[in-house]
Design an enzyme around this catalytic site. Structure first.
Site: not given
Ligand code: PLP
Length: 762
Positions: A74, A160, A190, A210-212, A248, A339
């Site tokens: 993002t 995604n 993705q 994106s790393g996650h 940093t 939901c």
């Protein structure tokens, strides 16, 4: 990952692989230096960071250009979009005559960022979605048509929700043959680890990662910037990342990501599976799904999707129902829709033009490129096991869940958008009656009855509708074979009934097995409004015989039905309220035609507590004239409440004390063990309960929310209001409404397990 968890939601996020976690840990404990520091500790830290960057360049095929570390995709998207828009402004373009193009199926981070900075930077360009076809492929003709007048074109490498990938070469050809200057952003989040990328060989200007999504921690990402592409730092400050992104660096996460990228680059490493192995995994899961849900439909075409994503729907099941079922079986997937009780469609599948049911029922199942054969085998078994748990129910439909012996019995409440349809059934007589049918629930009601071959003795509206047609006629036609034929009045009340007396007044009753439905005319909301007081079978009735009452729009939960229609009568309303009150007890359960705030049910006692107008009628404190005056005022305020839903009455929300309503998950087991006299209510659907019940406790009752109102008369009859009731569900969202309803009805010791089974551990 928890050992018994089948995690199939890798497109949302992945677990951190142990080798990545170790690298992060080392960077915190050993290489903890600041990469900007000149001393040896700093130099070591910088070495770790630059190694990670080298691995990134290698896997992305980014020999030139910049690769910077950011907090996630993002942030990368913000940086790229600001850079391109600001660049256009600096170049003196008359930006308002241009377009900002994005694929209709992009992650929301793209269109929302475009709109945000378009406005803030006063670009004032037109933000336009590029359509996709039914397979999710971008319309190249559309891109060709608009490329010349565009400032930026945003596309994605792989989607995604569906895994659908785009032909980047074809897109590039289309764009560059029209416009060599337009900036091109490709969201590669993705795609990393699933598709090969050679960024420097393309004219892609910006590519966020994106790393996650690839086994590194959350909070780390990368942005590739093509050599010469406009660039403006999104974060200014200490000049880190060569002044491109200050702050940093997040060294532990960079180290972890570096380790993952290193494994991806290493042909000898066996951490990641090949494309053909992953495709084989997808086939195995797809066949498990087909076996589990024979009517399953795949929303993505496997031929143009990355192999790790499967998007599917099952016609008779809402995505929320599959999610709840899978969660109970310890399988984690996600839905394309939100939901809420009102299903929300997936905009990605809508853009592909898929039928609404496929979009509303969409479930995304995604494994990661490091999945193992054992994990896939376990996943397939768990899917089949989960589905087996609902095969006993009709059409795999959880609203249609039957009792443990496969019977349909008692009072069932179905919701749609603030409206309630009720079914009252007797399993021995195999008969039922339908009250206040709503069109959107008609198919469910029909299936419910047809599936077990019950006879419908009547379909009754508690009032004629001033503003819309009842769906009762339609339901009578489609359910022809199940209906007991006979004459009935305009509300559906059968002519063929028995005479009974209600507090010495004579009236008519309809018998359904052990139930007797006694007619009480309660004009007001409409001149033909009725209430139906349900008792056991007997000729002479007094209030204590009434178990519950269908009250239509006369009494709503937290209010009274409106009486400002042409076919309303305010004065009749006044007398109907008094009459109804005389015929029932304060604690008789009232079943309204509406439940706008998911409160299920009410009683006269609970209503009188919060509704002063009703209280003054019941206590004989106001005259018919005074009531009429105040009721007109109340109805006059209705317009304010009508924004989204048709309101059939004005509501006041009752304040329920939430003091001690939560039992924290860490204490839940001890709490239940030490409150042996409490009733534990598992308010999940029966199949969820079957998959994981509270086996250590004997005082557990499974009462799904569709059965909750039906359960309350029994609770009121058998328990006093000090009774402790502990509600539990999957995540706490169902149990909290159940506990609040019980408190509103006077059970002051009702509570819930906060966070439900999701957080509870024995
Ligand atoms: N783009 C796509 C395609 C994604 O799937 C996601 C995450 O869901 C993002 C962007 C946003 O990524 P991040 O969570 O790193 O900000």
């Amino acid at each position: 990952m928890k050992s018994n968890e089948i995690y199939l939601d890798n497109n949302a996020t992945t677990p951190v692989l142990p080798m990545a976690a170790k690298a992060a840990f080392d960077a915190m404990e050993l290489n903890y230096g600041n990469p900007s520091s000149a001393h040896i500790t700093g130099i070591k830290a910088k070495y770790v960071m630059e190694n990670a960057r080298q691995e990134a360049r290698k896997i992305l095929g980014a020999q030139d250009g910049e690769v910077i570390f950011v907090s996630g995709a993002t942030e990368g998207i913000q940086t790229a979009i600001i850079s391109s828009l600001w660049g256009a402004k600096q170049a003196g373009l008359d930006t308002q005559n241009y377009k900002l193009l994005y694929g209709a199926t992009e992650h929301k981070a793209i269109p929302e960022t475009l709109k945000h900075w378009n406005e803030l930077l006063q670009i004032n360009a037109e933000v336009v979605a590029i359509p996709v076809d039914s397979k999710g492929t971008l319309d190249l003709d559309f891109i060709a048509e608009h490329a010349e007048q565009s400032l930026i074109i945003c596309t994605m490498a792989a989607n995604n929700e569906t895994g659908v990938y785009q032909d980047l070469q074809a897109i590039e050809k289309t764009i560059r043959s029209r416009n060599t200057q337009v900036k091109w952003l490709v969201d590669c989040v993705q795609a990393l680890g699933k598709l090969s990328l050679n960024l420097s060989e393309t004219t892609i200007d910006y590519a966020p990662f994106s790393g996650h999504k690839l086994y590194a921690p959350k909070g780390i990402g990368m942005l590739y910037i093509r050599q010469g592409a406009p660039y403006t730092p999104f974060i200014a400050g200490g000049g880190q990342e060569s002044g491109l992104r200050s702050g940093t660096e997040n060294l532990p996460s960079i180290a972890a990501l570096g380790k993952i990228l290193e494994a991806l680059n290493d042909d000898e490493s066996n951490v990641f599976r090949s494309h053909s192995e992953l495709s084989d995994f997808r086939e195995q899961i797809a066949s498990a799904l087909k076996e589990a849900f024979p009517g399953v439909v795949f929303n993505n075409d496997f031929a143009n999707s990355v192999p790790t994503t499967i998007n599917f729907a099952v016609k008779s099941l809402a995505s929320k129902e599959i999610l709840d079922l899978f969660d109970a079986a310890n399988i984690r997937v996600s839905s394309g829709s939100a939901c809420s009780s009102k299903a929300t469609a997936s905009f990605v599948l809508d853009a592909m033009g898929l039928p609404l049911w496929q979009s509303e029922g969409a479930v995304r199942l995604s494994f990661g490129p490091a999945a193992t054969q054992q994990e896939i085998t376990d996943a397939c078994n768990a899917i089949k096991q989960a589905a087996a748990a609902i095969h006993g129910s009709c059409l795999l439909n959880s609203d249609l869940e039957l009792d443990e012996k496969g019977q349909l019995d008692g009072l069932i409440q179905m919701h749609f958008d603030g409206a309630c349809t009720w079914v009252l059934a007797d399993k021995h007589a195999r008969e039922c009656v339908i009250v206040d049918p709503v069109e959107e629930l008609a198919e469910r009601v029909h299936n419910l009855v047809r599936c077990r071959d019950y006879k419908v003795k009547a379909i009754i509206d508690t009032h004629s509708h001033a503003d819309h047609e009842t769906c009762a006629h339609m339901l009578r036609t489609v359910m022809q074979k199940c209906i007991v034929q006979g004459e009935h009045d305009n509300l559906g009340w059968p002519q063929d009934n028995v005479a009974v007396t209600l507090r010495a007044e004579s009236t008519e009753a309809l018998r359904i097995g052990r139930y007797q439905l006694n007619l009480l005319k309660t004009p007001g909301h409409t001149t033909d409004s009725i209430s139906i007081l349900v008792s056991d079978v007997r000729d002479n009735l007094s209030p204590e015989h009434i178990q519950f009452a269908f009250v239509g729009d006369t009494i709503l939960i937290g209010g009274l039905g409106r009486s400002d229609f042409g076919i309303s009568s305010v004065t009749d309303f006044y007398h109907s309220l008094s009459k109804l009150n005389e015929m029932i007890l304060p604690d008789t359960v009232l079943c309204s035609a509406h439940d706008y705030n998911l409160q299920f049910t009410t009683t006269m006692a609970a209503e009188v507590e919060t509704n002063c107008l009703l209280r003054s009628v019941i206590n004989n404190e106001i005259s018919e004239q005074e009531f009429a005056k105040r009721k007109v005022e109340v109805d006059g305020g209705l317009e304010d409440q009508t924004s989204t839903t048709l309101m059939c009455g004005s509501l006041v929300r009752a304040d329920v004390s939430e003091e001690n309503i939560n039992v924290e998950p860490e204490q839940a087991c001890d709490y239940m063990q030490s409150h042996k006299d409490a009733i534990i209510l598992d308010v999940r659907e029966a199949h969820e309960h079957r998959l994981n019940a509270l086996k250590d406790f004997t005082n557990v009752e499974n009462v799904p929310l569709t059965r909750f109102t039906g359960f309350i008369p029994k609770l009121l009859a058998e328990q006093d209001k000090d009774q402790e009731v502990i509600c539990i569900c999957r995540s706490g969202s169902r149990s909290v409404v159940a506990a609040k309803t019980l408190r509103r009805l006077g059970f002051k010791n009702a509570c819930q397990i906060h966070g439900g089974f999701a957080l509870y551990s024995e």
